[in-house]
Design a protein around this motif. Structure first.
Motif, PDB file in Angstrom:
ATOM      1  N   GLN A 157     -37.908 -61.647  22.094  1.00  0.00           N
ATOM      2  CA  GLN A 157     -38.242 -61.970  23.600  1.00  0.00           C
ATOM      3  C   GLN A 157     -37.004 -62.696  24.136  1.00  0.00           C
ATOM      4  OE1 GLN A 157     -41.085 -60.647  24.501  1.00  0.00           O
ATOM      5  NE2 GLN A 157     -41.473 -62.136  25.636  1.00  0.00           N
ATOM      6  N   THR A 192     -35.917 -65.089  27.542  1.00  0.00           N
ATOM      7  CA  THR A 192     -36.327 -65.841  28.648  1.00  0.00           C
ATOM      8  C   THR A 192     -35.053 -65.930  29.723  1.00  0.00           C
ATOM      9  OG1 THR A 192     -37.992 -67.038  27.194  1.00  0.00           O
ATOM     10  CG2 THR A 192     -37.208 -67.982  29.512  1.00  0.00           C
ATOM     11  N   GLU A 251     -37.947 -58.382  35.052  1.00  0.00           N
ATOM     12  CA  GLU A 251     -39.291 -58.375  34.531  1.00  0.00           C
ATOM     13  C   GLU A 251     -39.908 -57.080  34.319  1.00  0.00           C
ATOM     14  OE1 GLU A 251     -40.719 -60.708  37.921  1.00  0.00           O
ATOM     15  OE2 GLU A 251     -41.046 -62.472  36.743  1.00  0.00           O
ATOM     16  N   GLN A 307     -39.142 -62.302  30.052  1.00  0.00           N
ATOM     17  CA  GLN A 307     -39.991 -63.385  30.867  1.00  0.00           C
ATOM     18  C   GLN A 307     -38.961 -64.235  31.588  1.00  0.00           C
ATOM     19  OE1 GLN A 307     -41.768 -66.386  28.503  1.00  0.00           O
ATOM     20  NE2 GLN A 307     -43.224 -66.931  30.122  1.00  0.00           N
ATOM     21  N   CYS A 308     -39.213 -64.023  32.966  1.00  0.00           N
ATOM     22  CA  CYS A 308     -38.372 -64.796  33.993  1.00  0.00           C
ATOM     23  C   CYS A 308     -39.329 -66.043  34.420  1.00  0.00           C
ATOM     24  CB  CYS A 308     -38.204 -63.946  35.237  1.00  0.00           C
ATOM     25  SG  CYS A 308     -37.001 -62.539  34.774  1.00  0.00           S
ATOM     26  N   LYS A 309     -38.427 -67.023  34.419  1.00  0.00           N
ATOM     27  CA  LYS A 309     -38.801 -68.516  34.791  1.00  0.00           C
ATOM     28  C   LYS A 309     -37.939 -69.110  35.968  1.00  0.00           C
ATOM     29  CE  LYS A 309     -40.681 -69.509  30.517  1.00  0.00           C
ATOM     30  NZ  LYS A 309     -40.604 -70.560  29.342  1.00  0.00           N
TER      31      LYS A 309
END
Length: 174
Positions: free
Chosen positions: A3, A5, A23, A29-31
């Motif tokens: 994964q 981030t 994405e 996973q984008c935050k």
């Protein structure tokens, strides 16, 4: 693949566009950085972390700089910095890289919008290139990625200076 981030500066349009492209990959996973403004420490479990921001002058954007400072991540992971534009983006990318190095994080890849424009890649191709290089764990700084092992330190400095001159000419044309 592990994964990944990606923390991105959601105040900038270019960062939001690139985050949408990231994405599209299911393992990414984008935050938003703005979601963590009130946090004093942020823990990240993933060993692959990226920072997506736009430079402000020769500096890292304040939001991204604060995020780099408060994020606690694995020292043995892989990290990348992608500057999506702004003035003096190469200096901002290297400043972010140096901030990561000062905190003890090694193995960072550094990218800038200029690097991908130089090789005539659009944003989608740029994101694909970044994901592939993180998977393959290659490339530290794109300027030195194709480095000849027989080059001396003086030759490397000359090569970097030429690259910076080309960058300045490229910016003046835009």
């Amino acid at each position: 693949m592990e994964q990944i981030t990606v923390y991105y500066d959601d105040q900038k349009e270019t960062c939001r566009k690139c985050a949408k492209l990231f994405e599209e990959y299911e393992e990414i996973q984008c935050k938003k950085i703005s979601d963590y403004e009130v946090e004093s420490i942020v823990f990240e479990n993933n060993k692959r972390v990226g920072f997506l921001f736009e430079s402000e002058g020769r500096k890292v954007s304040p939001a991204a700089d604060q995020m780099i400072g408060k994020l606690v991540i694995s020292k043995s992971g892989r990290y990348f910095v992608f500057v999506t534009g702004g003035k003096r983006e190469l200096r901002a990318a290297m400043e972010a890289y140096n901030n990561l190095q000062a905190r003890g994080y090694k193995g960072a890849n550094v990218y800038s919008k200029y690097y991908f424009e130089k090789y005539h890649m659009d944003e989608k191709q740029a994101v694909k290139q970044i994901v592939e290089s993180i998977e393959d764990e290659d490339g530290i700084v794109p300027v030195l990625a194709d480095r000849d092992p027989e080059l001396t330190a003086k030759d490397i400095r000359k090569k970097i200076r030429r690259e910076l001159k080309e960058y300045k000419k490229f910016r003046k044309k835009q």
